[in-house]
Design a protein around this motif. Structure first.
Motif, short mmCIF file in Angstrom:
data_model
loop_
_atom_site.label_atom_id
_atom_site.label_comp_id
_atom_site.label_asym_id
_atom_site.label_seq_id
_atom_site.Cartn_x
_atom_site.Cartn_y
_atom_site.Cartn_z
N LYS A 140 0.86 -1.17 0.00
CA LYS A 140 0.00 0.00 0.00
C LYS A 140 0.90 1.23 0.00
O LYS A 140 2.11 1.13 0.14
N THR A 141 0.30 2.38 -0.12
CA THR A 141 1.09 3.61 -0.09
C THR A 141 0.80 4.39 1.18
O THR A 141 -0.25 4.24 1.79
N PHE A 142 1.76 5.22 1.58
CA PHE A 142 1.54 6.09 2.74
C PHE A 142 0.55 7.19 2.35
O PHE A 142 0.59 7.73 1.24
N ILE A 143 -0.35 7.49 3.28
CA ILE A 143 -1.29 8.60 3.10
C ILE A 143 -0.87 9.67 4.09
O ILE A 143 -1.10 9.54 5.30
N THR A 144 -0.22 10.72 3.60
CA THR A 144 0.29 11.73 4.54
C THR A 144 0.53 13.06 3.85
O THR A 144 0.80 13.12 2.64
N GLN A 145 0.38 14.12 4.62
CA GLN A 145 0.82 15.45 4.20
C GLN A 145 1.66 16.08 5.30
O GLN A 145 2.00 17.25 5.25
N ASP A 146 2.02 15.24 6.29
CA ASP A 146 2.81 15.71 7.43
C ASP A 146 4.27 15.94 7.02
O ASP A 146 4.89 15.07 6.40
N VAL A 147 4.79 17.10 7.38
CA VAL A 147 6.15 17.48 6.97
C VAL A 147 7.19 16.50 7.50
O VAL A 147 8.11 16.08 6.78
N LEU A 149 6.86 13.29 8.49
CA LEU A 149 6.77 11.97 7.86
C LEU A 149 7.21 12.02 6.40
O LEU A 149 7.89 11.11 5.91
N LEU A 150 6.86 13.11 5.70
CA LEU A 150 7.32 13.27 4.32
C LEU A 150 8.85 13.32 4.26
O LEU A 150 9.46 12.77 3.33
N GLY A 151 9.46 13.95 5.26
CA GLY A 151 10.92 13.99 5.33
C GLY A 151 11.51 12.60 5.53
O GLY A 151 12.52 12.24 4.91
N THR A 152 10.87 11.80 6.41
CA THR A 152 11.32 10.42 6.64
C THR A 152 11.21 9.60 5.35
O THR A 152 12.11 8.83 5.01
N LEU A 153 10.11 9.78 4.63
CA LEU A 153 9.91 9.03 3.37
C LEU A 153 10.94 9.44 2.32
O LEU A 153 11.40 8.58 1.55
N GLU A 177 6.08 -1.43 9.49
CA GLU A 177 6.18 -2.51 8.51
C GLU A 177 5.93 -1.97 7.10
O GLU A 177 6.55 -2.40 6.13
N LEU A 178 5.01 -1.02 7.01
CA LEU A 178 4.72 -0.40 5.71
C LEU A 178 5.94 0.36 5.19
O LEU A 178 6.24 0.33 3.99
N LEU A 179 6.67 1.02 6.10
CA LEU A 179 7.88 1.73 5.69
C LEU A 179 8.94 0.76 5.20
O LEU A 179 9.64 1.03 4.22
N ALA A 180 9.05 -0.39 5.86
CA ALA A 180 10.01 -1.42 5.42
C ALA A 180 9.66 -1.89 4.00
O ALA A 180 10.55 -2.03 3.14
N ALA A 181 8.36 -2.12 3.75
CA ALA A 181 7.93 -2.54 2.42
C ALA A 181 8.16 -1.43 1.39
O ALA A 181 8.50 -1.70 0.23
N PHE A 182 7.98 -0.18 1.81
CA PHE A 182 8.21 0.98 0.96
C PHE A 182 9.68 1.02 0.52
O PHE A 182 10.00 1.25 -0.65
N ILE A 183 10.59 0.79 1.47
CA ILE A 183 12.03 0.78 1.16
C ILE A 183 12.36 -0.34 0.18
O ILE A 183 13.09 -0.14 -0.79
N HIS A 184 11.80 -1.53 0.44
CA HIS A 184 12.04 -2.66 -0.46
C HIS A 184 11.55 -2.33 -1.87
O HIS A 184 12.24 -2.60 -2.87
#
Length: 452
Positions: A140-147, A149-153, A177-184
């Motif tokens: 899935k994708t991250f749903i965010t507009q937070d500065v 979290l966007l920096g972390t991504l 876990e979603l961030l780990a999958a995002f990195i992969h």
């Protein structure tokens, strides 16, 4: 290469558990699922249908999962067998492995444990058949507009192509876990396996084997060679969730594996080179774990090459409307509802919540609201909001002569009762790990059996 659904047979006498497993596995449509309530029915279905994964509850109404596994192994040796039990013991795990099970799910109502076991089984089948890698549940994708979290991504996206180890920290339910999958997904390994393991769910007797594999005859119950998580990950990504729950002896072996880039299967003296990139995840403060002697400092620095932290939902409340709308759309579609908007009053309530369970809690709240609500708008009365952990100490009344241990036992019992025996939620409320809670419950059980 072939890419087709993997056939699964769920065998459990509890209809509630069967429906739960269905809902977890149907999330991405990777599995073709059938179910039945008894071992006899399972054998009949195996004669009619080509099943690839068999899941059985440890205790069925007609006979045990161990007896079923032994029959299945003799007649259908290519079927991957998974066994689960809400109150499994070390003896249950060993008996299951001896009967031919490849994995034991200690809490089949815990979504992540279920998905992890089925994902590994599916990936092993995919490798055996030369088919495409299995999609991850976190696709899935991250749903965010937070500065923040966007920096972390952005950092995650930049470091994804590297080979460096990554340490992700954050509270439960924030999306680690979603961030780990995002990195992969953003790495050069995206077409390679993505293997995740929950360190807290590893039975101590089998933990080394799960991570590094074992040779046939390495220990009682090792009836064949087993490929561990490091080898299963190949050139892909290995995610070690709840890393601080890993036993110290295994931490030492993990450190050596990361330093030398090689492992040794249990029962072997031959080194095997490894290429997987390691991502570690923790919802605890790592420095506290080191200070208490529960985590090796040298392993921490080996893993913490790239540190990433996900902020809790209460610190990024501007994401709540975005996520709530997305969850509403998804659950309305899944449940055949026409609910397409959230009322101002309902959104007001959502914004005022502290969300100790973070994104996972918000997601569950919206799903309940969709199921309860009857119109096209999600209303305040459709929301069942958790007002926060109760003061459990008020329900433990110390009696004259009561020991600290007895008070501890009563506190744990009361907490479990208040959350309908949800161990993950209870552990969070008590401020302890799932493994510690499980060990405490096993101790209490042994005391009762000794008295008997």
């Amino acid at each position: 290469m072939v890419n087709h659904p993997i056939s699964v047979l769920l065998v459990t006498s509890e209809s509630e558990l069967r429906h739960h497993l269905y809902s977890v596995l149907e999330e991405v449509g990777q599995f073709q699922i059938k179910g039945c309530a008894t071992g006899r029915e399972a054998i009949e279905k195996l004669e009619k249908y080509p099943i690839q994964i068999l899941y059985s509850d440890m205790r069925l109404n007609d006979f045990s999962a161990v007896a079923l596994s032994e029959q299945v192994q003799r007649k259908y040796p290519d079927i991957t067998i998974l066994i689960g039990a809400a109150k499994g013991t070390a003896g249950d795990v060993i008996a299951a492995m001896q009967a031919g099970a490849t994995d034991f799910i200690l809490d089949p109502f815990e979504n992540d444990l279920v998905w992890e076991a089925f994902q590994k089984a599916a990936r092993d089948i995919a490798v055996r058949e030369g088919s495409q890698p299995v999609r991850t549940r976190n696709d899935k994708t991250f749903i965010t507009q937070d500065v923040a979290l966007l920096g972390t991504l952005e950092i995650a996206r930049k470091v994804a192509p590297s080979t460096a180890s990554i340490l992700i920290t954050g509270e439960s339910g924030t999306g680690k876990e979603l961030l780990a999958a995002f990195i992969h997904a953003h790495s050069q390994r995206s077409s390679e396996p993505y293997v995740a393991i929950n360190c807290a769910a590893l039975p101590e007797q089998l933990a080394e084997s799960e991570l590094f594999g074992h040779e046939k005859g390495a220990f009682t119950g090792a009836i064949s060679r087993k490929i561990g998580k490091f080898e299963s990950a190949g050139k892909g990504t290995l995610v070690l969730d709840e890393i601080t729950e890993m036993a110290l002896p295994l931490q030492a072996k993990l450190l050596r594996a990361l330093q030398e880039r090689e492992i040794v299967r249990v029962g072997s003296n031959r080194s095997i080179s490894i290429e997987a990139r390691v991502i570690a995840i923790s919802n605890r403060m790592m420095k506290e774990a080191m200070a208490s002697g529960n985590f090796r400092e040298d392993l921490y620095y080996r893993l913490n090459v790239i540190p990433l932290t996900i902020p809790p939902l209460r610190e990024r409340k501007n994401d709540i409307p975005l996520m709530a709308e997305a969850f509403l759309k998804r659950f309305s579609s899944q449940n055949g509802k026409k609910m397409d908007r959230i009322s101002g009053g309902a959104m007001d309530l959502l914004m005022r919540q502290n969300w100790p369970g973070n994104v996972r809690e918000l997601e569950n709240t919206i799903e309940r609201g969709v199921l309860i609500g009857g119109g096209e708008t999600l209303l305040p009365e459709d929301l069942i909001l958790d007002t926060g952990p109760k003061d459990m100490s008020a329900t433990v009344t110390p009696a004259m002569g009561m020991t600290v241990r007895e008070m501890e036992k009563q506190l744990i019992t009361n907490t479990l009762q208040s959350v309908n025996d949800n161990r993950t939620h209870a552990a969070k409320m008590l401020g302890i790990s799932i493994r510690t809670l499980r060990n405490k419950l096993n101790e209490y059980k042994e005391e009762i059996e000794t008295v008997k």
